[in-house]
Design a protein around this motif. Structure first.
Motif, PDB file in Angstrom:
ATOM      1  N   GLY A  31       7.870   2.599 -11.205  1.00  8.61           N
ATOM      2  CA  GLY A  31       8.453   3.663 -12.013  1.00  8.61           C
ATOM      3  C   GLY A  31       9.126   3.141 -13.270  1.00  8.61           C
ATOM      4  O   GLY A  31       8.980   3.708 -14.355  1.00  8.61           O
ATOM      5  N   MET A  32       9.847   2.034 -13.138  1.00  5.97           N
ATOM      6  CA  MET A  32      10.537   1.472 -14.297  1.00  5.97           C
ATOM      7  C   MET A  32       9.562   0.874 -15.304  1.00  5.97           C
ATOM      8  O   MET A  32       9.729   1.038 -16.512  1.00  5.97           O
ATOM      9  CB  MET A  32      11.559   0.423 -13.850  1.00  5.97           C
ATOM     10  N   VAL A  33       8.533   0.197 -14.809  1.00  7.54           N
ATOM     11  CA  VAL A  33       7.586  -0.487 -15.692  1.00  7.54           C
ATOM     12  C   VAL A  33       6.573   0.482 -16.306  1.00  7.54           C
ATOM     13  O   VAL A  33       6.279   0.403 -17.497  1.00  7.54           O
ATOM     14  CB  VAL A  33       6.857  -1.621 -14.928  1.00  7.54           C
ATOM     15  N   SER A  34       6.064   1.396 -15.502  1.00  3.53           N
ATOM     16  CA  SER A  34       4.948   2.228 -15.956  1.00  3.53           C
ATOM     17  C   SER A  34       5.305   3.661 -16.333  1.00  3.53           C
ATOM     18  O   SER A  34       4.586   4.281 -17.106  1.00  3.53           O
ATOM     19  CB  SER A  34       3.871   2.282 -14.868  1.00  3.53           C
ATOM     20  N   LEU A  35       6.379   4.180 -15.767  1.00  9.72           N
ATOM     21  CA  LEU A  35       6.670   5.598 -15.956  1.00  9.72           C
ATOM     22  C   LEU A  35       7.922   5.866 -16.786  1.00  9.72           C
ATOM     23  O   LEU A  35       8.301   7.024 -16.967  1.00  9.72           O
ATOM     24  CB  LEU A  35       6.800   6.296 -14.595  1.00  9.72           C
ATOM     25  N   GLY A  36       8.556   4.819 -17.237  1.00  8.03           N
ATOM     26  CA  GLY A  36       9.736   5.006 -18.061  1.00  8.03           C
ATOM     27  C   GLY A  36      10.996   5.381 -17.299  1.00  8.03           C
ATOM     28  O   GLY A  36      11.938   5.912 -17.889  1.00  8.03           O
ATOM     29  N   ASP A  37      11.015   5.130 -15.993  1.00  9.97           N
ATOM     30  CA  ASP A  37      12.245   5.369 -15.239  1.00  9.97           C
ATOM     31  C   ASP A  37      13.355   4.488 -15.806  1.00  9.97           C
ATOM     32  O   ASP A  37      13.082   3.391 -16.304  1.00  9.97           O
ATOM     33  CB  ASP A  37      12.048   5.045 -13.753  1.00  9.97           C
ATOM     34  N   PRO A  38      14.597   4.942 -15.722  1.00  7.34           N
ATOM     35  CA  PRO A  38      15.700   4.160 -16.296  1.00  7.34           C
ATOM     36  C   PRO A  38      15.830   2.776 -15.655  1.00  7.34           C
ATOM     37  O   PRO A  38      15.617   2.619 -14.452  1.00  7.34           O
ATOM     38  CB  PRO A  38      16.941   4.986 -15.992  1.00  7.34           C
ATOM     39  N   VAL A  39      16.162   1.803 -16.481  1.00  2.82           N
ATOM     40  CA  VAL A  39      16.416   0.437 -16.015  1.00  2.82           C
ATOM     41  C   VAL A  39      17.867   0.122 -16.355  1.00  2.82           C
ATOM     42  O   VAL A  39      18.285   0.274 -17.492  1.00  2.82           O
ATOM     43  CB  VAL A  39      15.484  -0.579 -16.715  1.00  2.82           C
ATOM     44  N   SER A  40      18.606  -0.298 -15.353  1.00  2.00           N
ATOM     45  CA  SER A  40      20.000  -0.667 -15.581  1.00  2.00           C
ATOM     46  C   SER A  40      20.368  -1.798 -14.648  1.00  2.00           C
ATOM     47  O   SER A  40      19.675  -2.060 -13.655  1.00  2.00           O
ATOM     48  CB  SER A  40      20.924   0.532 -15.331  1.00  2.00           C
ATOM     49  N   ALA A  41      21.455  -2.448 -14.952  1.00  7.41           N
ATOM     50  CA  ALA A  41      21.932  -3.539 -14.099  1.00  7.41           C
ATOM     51  C   ALA A  41      22.232  -3.016 -12.696  1.00  7.41           C
ATOM     52  O   ALA A  41      21.947  -3.690 -11.700  1.00  7.41           O
ATOM     53  CB  ALA A  41      23.161  -4.185 -14.717  1.00  7.41           C
ATOM     54  N   ALA A  42      22.782  -1.828 -12.611  1.00 11.09           N
ATOM     55  CA  ALA A  42      23.110  -1.258 -11.301  1.00 11.09           C
ATOM     56  C   ALA A  42      21.842  -1.014 -10.475  1.00 11.09           C
ATOM     57  O   ALA A  42      21.803  -1.326  -9.275  1.00 11.09           O
ATOM     58  CB  ALA A  42      23.888   0.045 -11.474  1.00 11.09           C
ATOM     59  N   ARG A  43      20.807  -0.462 -11.100  1.00 10.34           N
ATOM     60  CA  ARG A  43      19.547  -0.218 -10.376  1.00 10.34           C
ATOM     61  C   ARG A  43      18.916  -1.531  -9.917  1.00 10.34           C
ATOM     62  O   ARG A  43      18.452  -1.641  -8.781  1.00 10.34           O
ATOM     63  CB  ARG A  43      18.564   0.568 -11.248  1.00 10.34           C
ATOM     64  N   ILE A  44      18.889  -2.518 -10.803  1.00  5.27           N
ATOM     65  CA  ILE A  44      18.326  -3.821 -10.448  1.00  5.27           C
ATOM     66  C   ILE A  44      19.142  -4.452  -9.317  1.00  5.27           C
ATOM     67  O   ILE A  44      18.570  -5.017  -8.379  1.00  5.27           O
ATOM     68  CB  ILE A  44      18.273  -4.761 -11.683  1.00  5.27           C
ATOM     69  N   SER A  45      20.445  -4.340  -9.382  1.00  2.79           N
ATOM     70  CA  SER A  45      21.308  -4.893  -8.326  1.00  2.79           C
ATOM     71  C   SER A  45      21.003  -4.245  -6.984  1.00  2.79           C
ATOM     72  O   SER A  45      20.950  -4.934  -5.955  1.00  2.79           O
ATOM     73  CB  SER A  45      22.782  -4.677  -8.673  1.00  2.79           C
TER      74      SER A  45
ATOM     75  N   LEU B 249       0.826  -1.207   0.000  1.00  2.00           N
ATOM     76  CA  LEU B 249       0.000   0.000   0.000  1.00  2.00           C
ATOM     77  C   LEU B 249       0.862   1.260   0.000  1.00  2.00           C
ATOM     78  O   LEU B 249       0.438   2.304  -0.491  1.00  2.00           O
ATOM     79  CB  LEU B 249      -0.957   0.002   1.193  1.00  2.00           C
ATOM     80  N   GLU B 250       2.081   1.161   0.529  1.00  2.00           N
ATOM     81  CA  GLU B 250       2.990   2.296   0.454  1.00  2.00           C
ATOM     82  C   GLU B 250       3.319   2.603  -1.008  1.00  2.00           C
ATOM     83  O   GLU B 250       3.394   3.766  -1.418  1.00  2.00           O
ATOM     84  CB  GLU B 250       4.271   2.036   1.244  1.00  2.00           C
ATOM     85  N   THR B 251       3.485   1.555  -1.806  1.00  2.83           N
ATOM     86  CA  THR B 251       3.715   1.733  -3.241  1.00  2.83           C
ATOM     87  C   THR B 251       2.506   2.415  -3.883  1.00  2.83           C
ATOM     88  O   THR B 251       2.662   3.320  -4.715  1.00  2.83           O
ATOM     89  CB  THR B 251       3.976   0.380  -3.920  1.00  2.83           C
ATOM     90  N   VAL B 252       1.313   2.015  -3.487  1.00  2.00           N
ATOM     91  CA  VAL B 252       0.089   2.603  -4.047  1.00  2.00           C
ATOM     92  C   VAL B 252       0.022   4.092  -3.720  1.00  2.00           C
ATOM     93  O   VAL B 252      -0.230   4.923  -4.598  1.00  2.00           O
ATOM     94  CB  VAL B 252      -1.175   1.875  -3.535  1.00  2.00           C
ATOM     95  N   TRP B 253       0.258   4.437  -2.455  1.00  2.00           N
ATOM     96  CA  TRP B 253       0.132   5.863  -2.132  1.00  2.00           C
ATOM     97  C   TRP B 253       1.242   6.690  -2.754  1.00  2.00           C
ATOM     98  O   TRP B 253       1.017   7.847  -3.127  1.00  2.00           O
ATOM     99  CB  TRP B 253      -0.058   6.134  -0.652  1.00  2.00           C
ATOM    100  N   ALA B 254       2.433   6.125  -2.898  1.00  2.00           N
ATOM    101  CA  ALA B 254       3.514   6.866  -3.547  1.00  2.00           C
ATOM    102  C   ALA B 254       3.191   7.122  -5.026  1.00  2.00           C
ATOM    103  O   ALA B 254       3.386   8.234  -5.529  1.00  2.00           O
ATOM    104  CB  ALA B 254       4.826   6.107  -3.413  1.00  2.00           C
ATOM    105  N   ALA B 255       2.677   6.096  -5.699  1.00  2.00           N
ATOM    106  CA  ALA B 255       2.291   6.259  -7.112  1.00  2.00           C
ATOM    107  C   ALA B 255       1.150   7.261  -7.246  1.00  2.00           C
ATOM    108  O   ALA B 255       1.155   8.109  -8.146  1.00  2.00           O
ATOM    109  CB  ALA B 255       1.903   4.912  -7.708  1.00  2.00           C
ATOM    110  N   ALA B 256       0.176   7.179  -6.354  1.00  2.00           N
ATOM    111  CA  ALA B 256      -0.961   8.104  -6.398  1.00  2.00           C
ATOM    112  C   ALA B 256      -0.510   9.528  -6.105  1.00  2.00           C
ATOM    113  O   ALA B 256      -1.019  10.489  -6.705  1.00  2.00           O
ATOM    114  CB  ALA B 256      -2.040   7.671  -5.414  1.00  2.00           C
ATOM    115  N   LEU B 257       0.456   9.692  -5.215  1.00  2.00           N
ATOM    116  CA  LEU B 257       0.967  11.020  -4.909  1.00  2.00           C
ATOM    117  C   LEU B 257       1.568  11.664  -6.156  1.00  2.00           C
ATOM    118  O   LEU B 257       1.293  12.825  -6.462  1.00  2.00           O
ATOM    119  CB  LEU B 257       2.013  10.942  -3.796  1.00  2.00           C
ATOM    120  N   GLY B 258       2.345  10.893  -6.889  1.00  2.00           N
ATOM    121  CA  GLY B 258       2.904  11.413  -8.136  1.00  2.00           C
ATOM    122  C   GLY B 258       1.835  11.738  -9.158  1.00  2.00           C
ATOM    123  O   GLY B 258       1.901  12.771  -9.845  1.00  2.00           O
ATOM    124  N   ALA B 259       0.836  10.870  -9.247  1.00  2.00           N
ATOM    125  CA  ALA B 259      -0.238  11.067 -10.222  1.00  2.00           C
ATOM    126  C   ALA B 259      -1.177  12.216  -9.849  1.00  2.00           C
ATOM    127  O   ALA B 259      -1.877  12.746 -10.706  1.00  2.00           O
ATOM    128  CB  ALA B 259      -1.038   9.773 -10.376  1.00  2.00           C
TER     129      ALA B 259
END
Length: 104
Positions: free
Chosen positions: A74-88, A12-22
């Motif tokens: 953010g990576m899946v829906s908003l186009g945030d950068p995806v990299s090996a470092a971020r995933i790590s 639910l923290e993810t939900v409210w964070a996404a809703a805050l941005g939206a």
């Protein structure tokens, strides 16, 4: 039961964070309402879980789940950068959350 509520509260923290941005600064009604409801449920669930789970462990797990979920959203829906470092880095957060649960 407390761990299940804690995990759901982290999501639910993810939900409210996404809703805050939206909400665009609370200028859009539906995301603003979603933010408020998800925030109340998330905090209420955290408070419930902390009756049985130590504060440091519960808060770290809650924040970790929310951070991971928000980063993935953010990576899946908003186009945030995806990299090996971020995933790590996200994998390291997952390892920390799992470690805290196992050591509880």
């Amino acid at each position: 039961m407390s761990w299940l509520v804690l995990v759901l509260s982290g999501f639910l923290e993810t939900v409210w964070a996404a809703a805050l941005g939206a909400s665009k600064g609370f200028s859009k009604l539906l995301p603003s309402v979603t933010f408020g409801v998800a925030l109340l449920l998330s905090m209420g669930g955290l408070a419930f879980a902390l009756r049985e789970i130590p504060l440091g462990t519960g808060y770290a797990v809650w924040v970790g789940i929310g951070a991971i979920g928000t980063a993935i959203y953010g990576m899946v829906s908003l186009g945030d950068p995806v990299s090996a470092a971020r995933i790590s880095c996200l994998v390291l957060i997952v390892a920390g959350v799992v470690g805290l649960k196992l050591l509880h």
